[in-house]
Design an enzyme around this catalytic site. Structure first.
Site, mmCIF file in Angstrom:
data_model
loop_
_atom_site.group_PDB
_atom_site.id
_atom_site.type_symbol
_atom_site.label_atom_id
_atom_site.label_comp_id
_atom_site.label_asym_id
_atom_site.label_seq_id
_atom_site.Cartn_x
_atom_site.Cartn_y
_atom_site.Cartn_z
ATOM 1 N N ASP A 82 -8.075 3.551 5.572
ATOM 2 C CA ASP A 82 -6.616 3.462 5.596
ATOM 3 C C ASP A 82 -6.040 4.504 4.653
ATOM 4 O O ASP A 82 -6.755 5.130 3.856
ATOM 5 C CB ASP A 82 -6.144 2.059 5.190
ATOM 6 C CG ASP A 82 -4.728 1.761 5.663
ATOM 7 O OD1 ASP A 82 -4.104 2.627 6.308
ATOM 8 O OD2 ASP A 82 -4.238 0.654 5.376
ATOM 9 N N LYS A 83 -4.743 4.680 4.755
ATOM 10 C CA LYS A 83 -3.986 5.592 3.899
ATOM 11 C C LYS A 83 -2.688 4.906 3.509
ATOM 12 O O LYS A 83 -2.147 4.100 4.268
ATOM 13 C CB LYS A 83 -3.712 6.887 4.656
ATOM 14 C CG LYS A 83 -2.648 7.809 4.049
ATOM 15 C CD LYS A 83 -1.304 7.599 4.715
ATOM 16 C CE LYS A 83 -0.223 8.490 4.089
ATOM 17 N NZ LYS A 83 1.130 8.123 4.617
ATOM 18 N N HIS A 84 -2.207 5.224 2.327
ATOM 19 C CA HIS A 84 -0.923 4.664 1.897
ATOM 20 C C HIS A 84 -0.136 5.726 1.143
ATOM 21 O O HIS A 84 -0.697 6.513 0.389
ATOM 22 C CB HIS A 84 -1.122 3.449 0.989
ATOM 23 C CG HIS A 84 0.172 2.775 0.636
ATOM 24 N ND1 HIS A 84 0.752 1.823 1.438
ATOM 25 C CD2 HIS A 84 1.005 2.937 -0.424
ATOM 26 C CE1 HIS A 84 1.885 1.420 0.889
ATOM 27 N NE2 HIS A 84 2.064 2.084 -0.240
ATOM 28 N N SER A 85 1.180 5.735 1.354
ATOM 29 C CA SER A 85 2.070 6.642 0.647
ATOM 30 C C SER A 85 2.941 5.866 -0.325
ATOM 31 O O SER A 85 3.359 4.735 -0.036
ATOM 32 C CB SER A 85 2.971 7.384 1.648
ATOM 33 O OG SER A 85 4.007 8.081 0.976
ATOM 34 N N THR A 122 7.638 2.386 7.254
ATOM 35 C CA THR A 122 6.933 2.592 8.523
ATOM 36 C C THR A 122 7.266 1.492 9.529
ATOM 37 O O THR A 122 7.444 1.754 10.722
ATOM 38 C CB THR A 122 5.418 2.658 8.278
ATOM 39 O OG1 THR A 122 5.147 3.752 7.401
ATOM 40 C CG2 THR A 122 4.662 2.867 9.582
ATOM 41 N N ARG A 170 11.710 -6.586 -5.681
ATOM 42 C CA ARG A 170 11.691 -5.295 -6.365
ATOM 43 C C ARG A 170 12.672 -4.317 -5.732
ATOM 44 O O ARG A 170 13.308 -3.523 -6.431
ATOM 45 C CB ARG A 170 10.285 -4.680 -6.311
ATOM 46 C CG ARG A 170 9.269 -5.315 -7.237
ATOM 47 C CD ARG A 170 7.882 -4.771 -6.940
ATOM 48 N NE ARG A 170 7.808 -3.335 -7.079
ATOM 49 C CZ ARG A 170 7.067 -2.543 -6.312
ATOM 50 N NH1 ARG A 170 6.339 -3.057 -5.322
ATOM 51 N NH2 ARG A 170 7.042 -1.241 -6.519
ATOM 52 N N SER A 185 1.009 -3.798 -5.866
ATOM 53 C CA SER A 185 1.583 -4.013 -4.541
ATOM 54 C C SER A 185 0.776 -3.303 -3.470
ATOM 55 O O SER A 185 0.405 -3.888 -2.443
ATOM 56 C CB SER A 185 3.033 -3.518 -4.522
ATOM 57 O OG SER A 185 3.586 -3.661 -3.235
ATOM 58 N N LYS A 189 -2.583 -5.459 -0.880
ATOM 59 C CA LYS A 189 -2.617 -5.461 0.582
ATOM 60 C C LYS A 189 -3.841 -4.724 1.102
ATOM 61 O O LYS A 189 -4.490 -5.151 2.052
ATOM 62 C CB LYS A 189 -1.345 -4.823 1.138
ATOM 63 C CG LYS A 189 -0.068 -5.575 0.830
ATOM 64 C CD LYS A 189 1.107 -5.016 1.587
ATOM 65 C CE LYS A 189 1.565 -3.664 1.089
ATOM 66 N NZ LYS A 189 2.253 -3.712 -0.211
ATOM 67 N N LYS A 190 -4.126 -3.578 0.491
ATOM 68 C CA LYS A 190 -5.243 -2.766 0.970
ATOM 69 C C LYS A 190 -6.582 -3.446 0.720
ATOM 70 O O LYS A 190 -7.469 -3.412 1.582
ATOM 71 C CB LYS A 190 -5.206 -1.386 0.306
ATOM 72 C CG LYS A 190 -3.963 -0.577 0.627
ATOM 73 C CD LYS A 190 -3.739 -0.424 2.127
ATOM 74 C CE LYS A 190 -2.489 0.358 2.442
ATOM 75 N NZ LYS A 190 -2.225 0.416 3.906
#
Length: 438
Positions: A82-85, A122, A170, A185, A189-190
């Site tokens: 996975d990827k997260h920004s 997203t 937040r 945060s 999730k990841k």
């Protein structure tokens, strides 16, 4: 022993170190609803002011992960990645990245979020697509990942539920830009998603939560250290966010941009550079490519041969969207009723952009939230944004405002003109990829 919530808040407010048991107790109350919204906001603000040690951040991350279920992907037969920004303006990388690496043999169960602060979400973008289900059943989620290779969805009620509540609070209490809260945060999730490897996009610049490169490096290191300590192979790229990444900002407009990208219409852009760099990073981390050069070549092939577009189309349809969405996006994406050009005020080069304010302008148009329960107007935003460094002449459009009505469109048009500086000299070109943290 259950700790009184206000005592935990007081200790953190005073800069004291919290024990893992205290953090776990507070998070338990957060997920069960026994702690009020005011207490949650106070806890977040105390962390914002006092910070957290690495051990406290690990404890918060694991407590939030363990507030719900953890996914198991045994039997998928492909690397789970996975990827997260950390969030930016015009940052729709995930929409293209997931199908690209899925076409290269990876499995991407991507748990995404909504807009946060001035940045787009997203999920909000995907909800522009009629029928797309951001919260499918667990069985459909697994089936889509197994058969298509990627599925971009939101948090289920059982996946890190403590984070879901904290995330919304937040967003409206000015506690977004806290390294421990961002770390917990993202990673709660990841880690709950059962990943084998993770790549992080940490934005730097005036359109990110971290405008200072040193602060962004601290966040990247926090994320990489905590995730690797939890057993997930993780690296991070620091990327530039001093201008919108895509040439569109706004939910449906960024979906339009995504489809155009996957059709090969955005080659040579900063967006393409970032997408392919993350694809290469994911493919190397998963062991599919030996190095970033080989990884980028694989990703580019998947893009140029249409395999990535085909994966995106299948994902959309599998999760409830139209079967012919990529062939006829105009049939399904509702346009804004008013479109206004933003003209250059003088001849010259686009020198700089106040990117955060541009993101806030999308929210003011109705494309984001000022309260967790606000409804979003998916039609509105900005399109055909010219990149910095572009030579323009007076009166030439540098962008187009898509608005719900004429008054709003005209006001926003004038505001957007003021967010760009036009100068005589062309600014120095810079790569959107700044550095790598492993």
């Amino acid at each position: 022993m259950t700790v009184v919530p206000q005592e935990v808040i007081r200790r953190k407010r005073n800069g004291e170190r919290l024990e893992a048991a205290d953090i776990a107790s507070f998070v338990r109350g957060l997920s069960e609803g026994s702690i009020s919204e005011g207490q949650v906001a106070a806890f977040a603000m105390a962390i914002w002011f006092s910070g957290m040690s690495r051990d406290e951040t690990v404890a918060l991350t694991l407590a939030m992960r363990d507030s719900g279920e953890t996914l198991n992907w045994s039997g998928i037969g492909r690397p789970i990645v996975d990827k997260h920004s950390t969030g930016g303006v015009g940052d729709n990388v995930s929409l293209m990245l997931a199908p690209i690496v899925a076409a290269c043999g990876l499995a991407v169960p991507m748990i995404s979020g909504r807009g946060l602060g001035h940045t787009g979400g997203t999920l909000d973008k995907l909800e522009s697509i009629p029928g797309y289900d951001i919260q499918p059943s667990a069985a459909l989620f697994r089936k889509t990942v197994d058969e298509v290779g990627c599925a971009i969805i939101g948090q289920t009620a059982n996946l890190a539920p403590a984070d879901k509540r904290l995330y919304a609070i937040r967003d409206v209490t000015a506690t977004v830009d806290s390294v421990p809260l961002i770390t917990a945060s993202i990673l709660s999730k990841k880690l709950a998603a059962g990943l084998q490897s993770l790549v992080l996009d940490v934005k730097v610049g005036n359109g990110s939560f971290m405008s200072d490169a040193g602060e962004a490096e601290v966040l990247a290191r926090s994320l990489v250290d905590v995730a690797n300590g939890a057993g997930v192979r993780t690296s991070a790229l620091l990327t530039d966010m001093n201008e919108p990444l895509a040439d569109a900002a706004g939910n449906a407009l960024e979906i339009w941009n995504c489809v155009a990208f996957l059709k090969g219409e955005k080659s040579g852009t900063r967006l393409e550079t970032v997408v392919l760099a993350f694809a290469a990073e994911m493919l190397v981390a998963a062991g599919v490519a030996v190095d970033p050069v080989a990884g980028e070549a694989l990703a580019r092939t998947a893009l140029e041969k249409g395999a990535a577009l085909e994966r995106f189309a299948r994902m959309v349809h599998a999760l409830g969207g139209p079967a012919d969405f990529v062939e006829r996006p105009g049939q399904y994406l509702v346009p804004a009723p008013v479109v206004r050009p933003v003209e250059a005020a003088r001849d010259g080069y686009l020198q700089c952009c106040r990117t955060r304010e541009l993101g806030m302008a999308v929210i003011a148009l109705g494309g984001g939230r000022t309260h967790p329960n606000n409804r979003i107007d998916h039609r509105v935003g900005f399109a055909e944004l010219k990149p910095l460094g572009t030579r323009v002449v007076k009166g030439e459009p540098i962008a187009f405002v898509h608005a719900a009505d004429g008054n709003t469109g005209e006001r926003t048009r004038q505001e957007l003109m003021a967010l760009y500086t036009i100068a005589d000299a062309q600014p120095e070109a810079r790569s959107p990829i700044l550095s790598r943290v492993i």
